[in-house]
Write a protein that holds these residues in place. Structure first.
Motif, short mmCIF file in Angstrom:
data_model
loop_
_atom_site.label_atom_id
_atom_site.label_comp_id
_atom_site.label_asym_id
_atom_site.label_seq_id
_atom_site.Cartn_x
_atom_site.Cartn_y
_atom_site.Cartn_z
N UNK A 27 0.85 -1.19 0.00
CA UNK A 27 0.00 0.00 0.00
C UNK A 27 0.89 1.24 0.00
N UNK A 28 0.50 2.23 -0.77
CA UNK A 28 1.24 3.50 -0.87
C UNK A 28 2.70 3.29 -1.30
N UNK A 29 2.90 2.39 -2.25
CA UNK A 29 4.25 2.09 -2.76
C UNK A 29 4.98 3.37 -3.15
N UNK A 30 6.25 3.42 -2.76
CA UNK A 30 7.15 4.50 -3.17
C UNK A 30 8.42 3.84 -3.71
N UNK A 31 8.76 4.16 -4.93
CA UNK A 31 9.97 3.60 -5.55
C UNK A 31 11.20 4.19 -4.87
N UNK A 32 12.15 3.34 -4.49
CA UNK A 32 13.39 3.86 -3.91
C UNK A 32 14.16 4.72 -4.93
N UNK A 33 14.86 5.69 -4.44
CA UNK A 33 15.70 6.54 -5.29
C UNK A 33 16.83 5.72 -5.91
N UNK A 34 17.23 6.07 -7.11
CA UNK A 34 18.41 5.47 -7.72
C UNK A 34 18.16 4.20 -8.51
N UNK A 35 16.88 3.83 -8.69
CA UNK A 35 16.56 2.62 -9.45
C UNK A 35 15.22 2.83 -10.14
N UNK A 36 15.08 2.29 -11.34
CA UNK A 36 13.78 2.35 -12.03
C UNK A 36 12.93 1.17 -11.58
N UNK A 37 11.65 1.23 -11.86
CA UNK A 37 10.80 0.09 -11.51
C UNK A 37 11.21 -1.15 -12.30
N UNK A 38 11.78 -0.97 -13.49
CA UNK A 38 12.22 -2.11 -14.29
C UNK A 38 13.50 -2.74 -13.74
N UNK A 39 14.29 -1.99 -12.98
CA UNK A 39 15.52 -2.51 -12.37
C UNK A 39 15.31 -3.00 -10.94
N UNK A 40 14.18 -2.66 -10.35
CA UNK A 40 13.95 -2.86 -8.92
C UNK A 40 14.08 -4.32 -8.49
N UNK A 41 13.37 -5.23 -9.14
CA UNK A 41 13.42 -6.63 -8.72
C UNK A 41 14.83 -7.18 -8.83
N UNK A 42 15.48 -6.96 -9.97
CA UNK A 42 16.84 -7.48 -10.19
C UNK A 42 17.80 -6.93 -9.14
N UNK A 43 17.67 -5.66 -8.82
CA UNK A 43 18.54 -5.03 -7.84
C UNK A 43 18.36 -5.66 -6.46
N UNK A 44 17.11 -5.85 -6.05
CA UNK A 44 16.82 -6.45 -4.74
C UNK A 44 17.27 -7.90 -4.71
N UNK A 45 16.95 -8.66 -5.75
CA UNK A 45 17.31 -10.08 -5.80
C UNK A 45 18.83 -10.27 -5.79
N UNK A 46 19.55 -9.45 -6.55
CA UNK A 46 21.01 -9.56 -6.58
C UNK A 46 21.59 -9.27 -5.19
N UNK A 47 21.10 -8.24 -4.54
CA UNK A 47 21.61 -7.91 -3.21
C UNK A 47 21.34 -9.06 -2.24
N UNK A 48 20.13 -9.59 -2.23
CA UNK A 48 19.82 -10.69 -1.33
C UNK A 48 20.66 -11.92 -1.64
N UNK A 49 20.84 -12.20 -2.93
CA UNK A 49 21.59 -13.38 -3.34
C UNK A 49 23.07 -13.30 -3.04
N UNK A 50 23.59 -12.09 -2.87
CA UNK A 50 25.02 -11.91 -2.60
C UNK A 50 25.29 -11.47 -1.16
N UNK A 51 24.22 -11.44 -0.35
CA UNK A 51 24.39 -11.10 1.06
C UNK A 51 24.56 -9.63 1.35
N UNK A 52 24.29 -8.79 0.36
CA UNK A 52 24.36 -7.34 0.59
C UNK A 52 22.99 -6.82 1.00
N UNK A 53 22.93 -5.70 1.70
CA UNK A 53 21.62 -5.13 2.01
C UNK A 53 20.96 -4.60 0.72
N UNK A 54 19.69 -4.92 0.50
CA UNK A 54 19.01 -4.42 -0.69
C UNK A 54 18.70 -2.93 -0.56
N UNK A 55 18.36 -2.32 -1.68
CA UNK A 55 18.01 -0.90 -1.71
C UNK A 55 16.83 -0.62 -0.78
N UNK A 56 15.99 -1.61 -0.59
CA UNK A 56 14.87 -1.57 0.37
C UNK A 56 14.52 -3.02 0.68
#
Length: 158
Positions: free
Chosen positions: A57-86
């Motif tokens: 609810x009330x989704x807000x896109x994090x700064x520095x990433x497009x909605x098309x990059x969002x899933x890949x960015x979060x998945x890559x961070x989780x898969x490599x043990x880094x903190x995701x953008x959100x």
């Protein structure tokens, strides 16, 4: 009489993001509202299933990433043990799977197929009224969780 659609719903978790990334890869489409979508032909009948991560609810896109990059960015961070953008739960309420293009499977058969394909059993499965969910989301300007609405219907109709 509302049109009821067989659907499966998963609540959001990091494990769900990792399973989607491992099994499906990047979404085929992403929307300004934060939704991420995969369309995949599955099962012996090659039914097209739509898999959709619904935004919170009330989704807000994090700064520095497009909605098309969002899933890949979060998945890559989780898969490599880094903190995701959100955290995933701050972006998406959960995942829904249903037959695209008016194909139909009984809810139990859909849940079995979806579990086999994704490797994670849904939290709920049954019949949902997408029109009612969409109407409430529109009426509130996106201030409600689509996943919460779906789960409430599944609990009530189940």
């Amino acid at each position: 009489m509302p049109l009821l659609t067989p659907a499966c719903v998963w609540r959001m978790s990091e494990a769900l993001v990792l399973a989607l990334d491992e099994r499906f890869g990047e979404p085929v489409d992403a929307y300004v509202n934060g939704a991420q979508t995969w369309l995949r032909d599955e099962g012996a009948e090659e039914l097209t299933l739509e898999w959709r991560l619904h935004p919170v609810a009330r989704f807000r896109k994090p700064e520095g990433v497009t909605t098309h990059e969002l899933f890949a960015d979060v998945a890559l961070a989780l898969g490599t043990g880094r903190p995701p953008i959100a955290p995933p739960h701050a972006l998406w309420g959960g995942l829904e799977c249903f037959c695209a293009y008016d194909d139909e499977l009984e809810p139990v058969a859909l849940a079995e197929l979806a579990t086999a394909v994704l490797g994670v059993a849904p939290d709920a499965a049954g019949l949902v009224d997408h029109d009612a969910v969409g109407d409430e989301w529109e009426r509130t300007g996106g201030a409600v969780s689509i996943v919460d609405l779906l789960l409430a219907q599944l609990e009530q109709l189940g």
